[in-house]
Design an enzyme around this catalytic site. Structure first.
Site, PDB file in Angstrom:
ATOM      1  N   HIS A   1       5.194  -8.263  -2.753  1.00  0.00           N
ATOM      2  CA  HIS A   1       5.075  -6.892  -3.255  1.00  0.00           C
ATOM      3  C   HIS A   1       6.484  -6.430  -3.666  1.00  0.00           C
ATOM      4  O   HIS A   1       7.470  -6.873  -3.083  1.00  0.00           O
ATOM      5  CB  HIS A   1       4.539  -6.025  -2.109  1.00  0.00           C
TER       6      HIS A   1
ATOM      7  N   CYS B   1       1.779  -3.883  -7.966  1.00  0.00           N
ATOM      8  CA  CYS B   1       3.178  -3.915  -7.493  1.00  0.00           C
ATOM      9  C   CYS B   1       3.613  -5.341  -7.180  1.00  0.00           C
ATOM     10  O   CYS B   1       4.301  -5.596  -6.178  1.00  0.00           O
ATOM     11  CB  CYS B   1       3.392  -3.029  -6.267  1.00  0.00           C
TER      12      CYS B   1
HETATM   13  N1  7TS Z   1       3.835  -4.794   1.156  1.00  0.00           N
HETATM   14  C1  7TS Z   1       2.587  -5.122   0.819  1.00  0.00           C
HETATM   15  C2  7TS Z   1       2.111  -6.510   1.059  1.00  0.00           C
HETATM   16  C3  7TS Z   1       1.719  -4.150   0.311  1.00  0.00           C
HETATM   17  O1  7TS Z   1       0.471  -4.488   0.009  1.00  0.00           O
HETATM   18  C4  7TS Z   1       2.195  -2.833   0.136  1.00  0.00           C
HETATM   19  C5  7TS Z   1       1.344  -1.756  -0.488  1.00  0.00           C
HETATM   20  C6  7TS Z   1       3.500  -2.539   0.522  1.00  0.00           C
HETATM   21  C7  7TS Z   1       4.300  -3.547   1.018  1.00  0.00           C
HETATM   22  C8  7TS Z   1       4.062  -1.158   0.435  1.00  0.00           C
HETATM   23  O2  7TS Z   1       3.472  -0.339   1.377  1.00  0.00           O
HETATM   24  P1  7TS Z   1       3.814   1.219   1.421  1.00  0.00           P
HETATM   25  O3  7TS Z   1       2.864   1.765   2.433  1.00  0.00           O
HETATM   26  O4  7TS Z   1       5.226   1.358   1.796  1.00  0.00           O
HETATM   27  O5  7TS Z   1       3.539   1.734   0.036  1.00  0.00           O
HETATM   28  N2  7TS Z   1       0.330  -2.274  -1.296  1.00  0.00           N
HETATM   29  C9  7TS Z   1      -0.441  -1.569  -2.163  1.00  0.00           C
HETATM   30  C10 7TS Z   1      -1.444  -2.165  -2.896  1.00  0.00           C
HETATM   31  O6  7TS Z   1      -1.735  -3.348  -2.855  1.00  0.00           O
HETATM   32  N3  7TS Z   1      -2.034  -1.240  -3.660  1.00  0.00           N
HETATM   33  O7  7TS Z   1      -1.451  -0.065  -3.429  1.00  0.00           O
HETATM   34  C11 7TS Z   1      -0.445  -0.249  -2.495  1.00  0.00           C
END
Ligand code: 7TS
Length: 408
Positions: free
Chosen positions: A121, A363
């Site tokens: 991500h 992302c």
């Molecule tokens: N790492 C992974 C594997 C993720 O899926 C996400 C968010 C993040 C980090 C970031 O998380 P946050 O809570 O700090 O935003 N993933 C997604 C998704 O797959 N669709 O929307 C957000």
């Protein structure tokens, strides 16, 4: 399987969208919240809303106990040795940035390597790019196998004695791949590197044990695991956290402030500058209670069955291409494209049937490049999804396909 009655604990799921019962298949973006979590937040704001760690009045003490109690719940949930190793953050992104900005900038230098994978991500890519820019270290990528998994042979080839940091997602938000973190951590440690784990998509779905994985740092978000938005946690081994500098300075995190110099509180508070995420942490604690009550193994088992069912049913739809490994090797995420239909049009069409999926690059642009696509659609499952939800998705997919082949 988890009893389908569980849906009753998620009032938001009991509604119609565009004239159809809502089928929510976007939990990888954010999960829905059960009544127990909503009630816990209400209790806090109605009953004892107060700032913490000031130790003078009754409400403040209640809030402090609940906030620090939530930290202990997180500690137990991931089996950390000490609650001093749990830092509340805004989510996974903030947690990974903390590690990169503090540990990364301090320890990486020109000639060193930071190793990630093509499936990360963006929040586990860009912080390391920034560390490399400011230190002169090199960012290296572990290549993927044809089905999107990583092989330990490639891991061994990529990690070298020059590697200082290995950072890897536990479960992919796009392919559902479950990475062999424990084995990768062992290889990282053999080469003198630390292991950082992005557990945003694993902590909500499978048992995560930081001691068993031997993770040095591990990050996750509350909102993907039945908790509120705006809260997550960073786990770090105490010996590492103790030597790290905070990256946010101000109230709450100080021991003594002089005119020119200040000193920091002990762990974990030195990393929690400003009024902390009190309601969020208390809500996350309630979410953890909810997940533990259901049992993480039951949740994983339930999602595995739903995913297998969905994978088989979706594979039978002509023109539908699923990315990533077999259902045996993946968590509850299915990313796909339908021949001749742009994923954004596809998601919009599915929404007209009440089916909520995500479309876009998720992302994960380096992964999109590797897949040689600009975007995909994605269905992601959680403990409240049922086989009927999958049936509704597949019906909507077939109707969408028919519509597009009639029109174009
Ligand atoms: N790492 C992974 C594997 C993720 O899926 C996400 C968010 C993040 C980090 C970031 O998380 P946050 O809570 O700090 O935003 N993933 C997604 C998704 O797959 N669709 O929307 C957000």
């Amino acid at each position: 399987m988890i009893n389908p009655d569980i849906k009753k604990q998620f009032p938001i799921l009991n509604q119609e969208v565009n004239g159809h019962p809502l089928v929510y298949l976007d939990s990888a973006a954010t999960s829905q919240k059960p009544l127990s979590v909503l009630e816990k937040l209400n209790e806090y704001y109605h009953g004892y809303n107060s700032n913490v760690h000031r130790g003078v009045h009754t409400l403040g003490n209640l809030a402090t106990d609940a906030y620090e109690g939530a930290r202990e719940k997180v500690r137990k949930f991931i089996n950390a040795k000490s609650s001093q190793e749990i830092i509340f953050t805004r989510g996974t992104t903030t947690a990974l940035n903390l590690v990169a900005s503090s540990y990364g900038r301090e320890h990486a230098k020109a000639g060193d390597e930071i190793v990630i994978t093509y499936m990360e991500h963006h929040s586990n890519v860009i912080p390391w790019q920034q560390v490399c820019k400011s230190t002169g270290a090199t960012l290296k990528y572990i290549p993927l196998e044809e089905n999107g998994t990583i092989s330990l042979d490639r891991v061994r080839e990529t990690i070298t004695p020059n590697t200082k940091i290995v950072s890897m997602m536990h479960v992919s938000n796009v392919l559902g791949v479950i990475n062999p973190i424990k084995e990768v951590a062992k290889i990282a440690h053999e080469n003198g590197a630390i292991m950082v784990v992005d557990a945003a998509q694993s902590a909500p779905h499978i048992k995560v044990d930081v001691q068993d994985l031997d993770a040095d740092f591990l990050a996750f978000s509350g909102h993907k695991m039945c908790g509120p938005t705006g809260v997550g946690a960073l786990y770090g081994k105490k010996a590492l956290l103790e030597k790290m500098e905070p990256i946010e300075f101000g109230g709450e995190m100080i021991d003594f402030v002089g005119l020119q110099e200040s000193t920091w509180k002990e762990l974990p508070w030195k990393f929690e500058g400003g009024t902390p995420i009190i309601a969020g942490a208390i809500g996350l604690g309630a979410a953890i209670d909810f997940l533990i009550e259901l049992g993480m193994d039951n949740i994983a088992d339930h999602e595995h069955k739903i995913t297998k069912y969905a994978y088989e049913k979706m594979s039978a739809i002509p023109g539908l291409l699923i990315y990533g490994p077999s259902p045996e090797e993946r968590a509850g995420v299915i990313t796909f494209n339908l021949d001749g239909v742009h994923p954004h049009d596809l998601a919009t069409a599915l929404d007209s049937f009440g089916v909520a999926v995500r479309a876009g690059h998720h992302c994960a642009q380096p992964l999109m490049k590797w897949l040689d696509v600009s975007a995909t659609a994605r269905a992601s499952f959680y403990l409240y999804n049922t086989e009927e939800d999958v049936d509704a998705l597949c019906d909507a997919l077939v109707k969408t396909k028919e519509y597009f082949s009639d029109v174009f």
